[in-house]
Design an enzyme around this catalytic site. Structure first.
Site, PDB file in Angstrom:
ATOM      1  N   ALA A  28       0.768   0.938  -3.504  1.00 61.97           N
ATOM      2  CA  ALA A  28       0.607   0.807  -2.058  1.00 61.97           C
ATOM      3  C   ALA A  28       2.005   0.968  -1.470  1.00 61.97           C
ATOM      4  O   ALA A  28       2.972   0.444  -2.019  1.00 61.97           O
ATOM      5  CB  ALA A  28       0.041  -0.559  -1.724  1.00 61.97           C
ATOM      6  N   HIS A  39       0.668  -8.703   3.207  1.00 62.66           N
ATOM      7  CA  HIS A  39       0.144  -8.314   1.896  1.00 62.66           C
ATOM      8  C   HIS A  39      -1.368  -8.131   1.964  1.00 62.66           C
ATOM      9  O   HIS A  39      -1.920  -7.224   1.351  1.00 62.66           O
ATOM     10  CB  HIS A  39       0.528  -9.337   0.827  1.00 62.66           C
ATOM     11  N   ASN A  84       0.264   1.207   5.573  1.00 66.80           N
ATOM     12  CA  ASN A  84       0.721   0.854   6.926  1.00 66.80           C
ATOM     13  C   ASN A  84       1.785   1.861   7.337  1.00 66.80           C
ATOM     14  O   ASN A  84       2.455   2.432   6.478  1.00 66.80           O
ATOM     15  CB  ASN A  84       1.287  -0.574   6.950  1.00 66.80           C
ATOM     16  N   TYR A 133      10.309  -8.001  -8.062  1.00 69.09           N
ATOM     17  CA  TYR A 133      10.350  -9.068  -7.051  1.00 69.09           C
ATOM     18  C   TYR A 133       9.613 -10.333  -7.483  1.00 69.09           C
ATOM     19  O   TYR A 133       9.760 -11.380  -6.877  1.00 69.09           O
ATOM     20  CB  TYR A 133       9.852  -8.581  -5.685  1.00 69.09           C
ATOM     21  N   GLU A 134       8.810 -10.232  -8.545  1.00 71.29           N
ATOM     22  CA  GLU A 134       8.163 -11.442  -9.078  1.00 71.29           C
ATOM     23  C   GLU A 134       9.140 -12.274  -9.899  1.00 71.29           C
ATOM     24  O   GLU A 134       8.780 -13.333 -10.404  1.00 71.29           O
ATOM     25  CB  GLU A 134       6.979 -11.049  -9.974  1.00 71.29           C
ATOM     26  N   SER A 187       7.673  -0.722  -6.247  1.00 70.97           N
ATOM     27  CA  SER A 187       7.287  -0.569  -7.662  1.00 70.97           C
ATOM     28  C   SER A 187       7.602   0.852  -8.112  1.00 70.97           C
ATOM     29  O   SER A 187       8.466   1.518  -7.544  1.00 70.97           O
ATOM     30  CB  SER A 187       5.782  -0.853  -7.805  1.00 70.97           C
ATOM     31  N   HIS A 193       6.287  -6.600 -11.226  1.00 63.50           N
ATOM     32  CA  HIS A 193       7.308  -6.173 -10.258  1.00 63.50           C
ATOM     33  C   HIS A 193       8.596  -6.948 -10.469  1.00 63.50           C
ATOM     34  O   HIS A 193       8.582  -8.128 -10.836  1.00 63.50           O
ATOM     35  CB  HIS A 193       6.831  -6.453  -8.826  1.00 63.50           C
TER      36      HIS A 193
HETATM   37  N1  HPA Z   1       7.166  -1.600   2.738  1.00 61.42           N
HETATM   38  C1  HPA Z   1       7.390  -1.777   1.422  1.00 61.42           C
HETATM   39  N2  HPA Z   1       6.406  -1.853   0.535  1.00 61.42           N
HETATM   40  C2  HPA Z   1       5.148  -1.734   0.975  1.00 61.42           C
HETATM   41  C3  HPA Z   1       4.853  -1.551   2.329  1.00 61.42           C
HETATM   42  C4  HPA Z   1       5.930  -1.478   3.271  1.00 61.42           C
HETATM   43  O1  HPA Z   1       5.758  -1.303   4.486  1.00 61.42           O
HETATM   44  N3  HPA Z   1       3.502  -1.448   2.446  1.00 61.42           N
HETATM   45  C5  HPA Z   1       2.998  -1.569   1.187  1.00 61.42           C
HETATM   46  N4  HPA Z   1       3.994  -1.745   0.290  1.00 61.42           N
END
Ligand code: HPA
Length: 291
Positions: free
Chosen positions: A121, A258, A245, A93-94, A222, A91
Site C-alpha cells: 500500500a 492506517h 491515498n 518501523y515495527e 516497505s 517492516h
Molecule cells: N505514505 C507512506 N506510506 C503509505 C502511505 C502514505 O501516504 N499510504 C500507504 N502507505
C-alpha cells in the site's frame, strides 16, 4: 536485531515449509507473492495449504493490523502454476532489524523460488491519480537504509546486500509482459517510482513536495529492502503498489490513516487479483528462459 528476536536459519525454515508444502503440492512453487497492508487476493487456490509465520522456526511475529502472518500455497486453477503467497511482511518501523525484515526473502531464496511479486500500500504523489489505482514499480529510491542507520558495522553480513548496486531490481522483460497482459485484460495499470521511507508516521506536506520534485510517484514503508535483497540473490522481482491515498493534496494527506489504507486496499482487490494472476502467468520460466 531486537534482543528478543529469534534467529532465522533459512535452511531450517525452508525445510519446515517444504515438508508442509509437499503435503498438498508435488512441487515447490517457482513464484512467490507478498501481499501488503489490506491487500486481499489469491485466496481461491487449488491444493491449498498453509503455515502461520509463528510456526516457521526463526520467523519474527507479524504485528501490523491488516497483515495476517500466514504463508500459503496452491495452484492457480487445477492445471495452473503453483504459487506461494505470504500474507503479511515485516517492516523496519515495527522495530525489526534488516535481517528480520528480510525473513521472507531469505526463506524464498532457500526454497529455490526464482520469481518474486511484491505488493504494498502506498501514498500517491500525483494529484491526478485516484485512491485504488495500481502502480507497477519501475524503480525505487531507498530512503530506508539511511533512516534506519544501516548497516551497523563493516563485518555486518547485510553489508553485501546494501552494497549491491541495483541496475535492474525490477525485471524489465517481466514488467513489459505484465503491462501488455494488463492492457489486454483491461486492468488499468500505472507505472512509476516508489520511495521507501522508514515510517511509521506519514510524510509531512513539505516532504511530499520535496519527494515529488525528486521524481517520486508513490511513497511507502516497505518493499525496498525485500526487492533489493531478492534481486541481489538473482531472484526476478516485480512490485505493485496499491495507491491508497493521494498524499500530495492537503485533504488526501489529512485523511490518511492506517484504517483508510487498509480499506482502500481491500476495495482495489479485484483489480489487484486480476493483475497478480497476470503477473504469475507472465513470470519468467526457469529452464532455458531467455529475457
Ligand atoms: N505514505 C507512506 N506510506 C503509505 C502511505 C502514505 O501516504 N499510504 C500507504 N502507505
Amino acid at each position: 536485531m531486537t534482543s528478543s528476536s529469534p534467529v532465522l536459519d533459512p535452511q531450517i525454515a525452508a525445510q519446515t515449509v517444504s515438508d508442509r508444502v509437499r503435503l498438498s503440492l508435488d512441487i515447490i512453487p517457482q513464484v512467490a507473492v507478498v501481499l501488503g497492508s489490506g491487500i486481499k487476493a489469491l485466496e481461491d487456490l487449488e491444493c491449498l495449504g498453509s503455515i502461520s509465520y509463528a510456526e516457521i522456526p526463526g520467523f519474527p511475529e507479524a504485528t501490523v493490523a491488516g497483515h495476517a502472518g500466514v504463508l500459503s500455497w496452491g495452484r492457480l486453477g487445477a492445471e495452473g502454476p503453483a504459487i506461494m503467497v505470504a500474507r503479511g511482511r515485516f517492516h523496519l518501523y515495527e522495530g525489526h532489524g534488516l535481517s528480520e525484515a528480510l525473513s521472507l526473502v531469505e526463506l524464498f531464496h532457500a526454497l529455490g523460488i526464482e520469481n518474486l511479486i511484491l505488493t504494498n500500500a502506498a501514498g500517491g504523489l500525483r494529484a491526478d491519480w485516484t485512491p485504488g489505482d495500481l502502480m507497477l514499480i519501475a524503480d525505487h529510491i531507498n530512503l530506508q537504509g539511511f533512516q534506519a542507520g544501516l548497516p551497523t558495522s563493516p563485518s555486518d553480513p547485510m553489508l553485501a546486500a546494501t552494497r549491491y548496486r541495483a541496475v535492474e531490481t525490477y525485471h524489465d522483460a517481466w514488467r513489459m509482459r505484465l503491462k501488455q497482459a494488463a492492457m489486454e485484460a483491461n486492468v488499468p495499470l500505472r507505472e512509476g517510482i516508489y520511495v521507501g521511507l522508514l515510517g511509521p508516521s506519514y510524510e509531512t506536506m513539505a516532504e511530499n513536495h520535496y519527494l515529488l520534485t525528486a521524481g517520486v510517484d508513490a511513497v511507502g514503508m516497505s518493499t525496498v529492502p525485500e526487492a533489493s535483497r531478492a534481486a541481489s540473490y538473482g531472484l526476478r522481482v516485480i512490485a505493485i503498489s496499491c495507491i491508497t491515498n493521494i498524499s500530495i493534496t492537503p485533504r488526501g494527506a489529512a485523511e490518511t490513516s492506517h484504517q483508510e489504507v487498509v480499506d482502500v486496499a481491500k476495495a482495489a482487490s479485484q483489480n489487484m487479483e486480476a493483475l497478480l494472476r497476470a503477473a504469475v502467468l507472465t513470470a519468467p520460466q526457469s529452464a532455458g528462459f531467455v529475457g
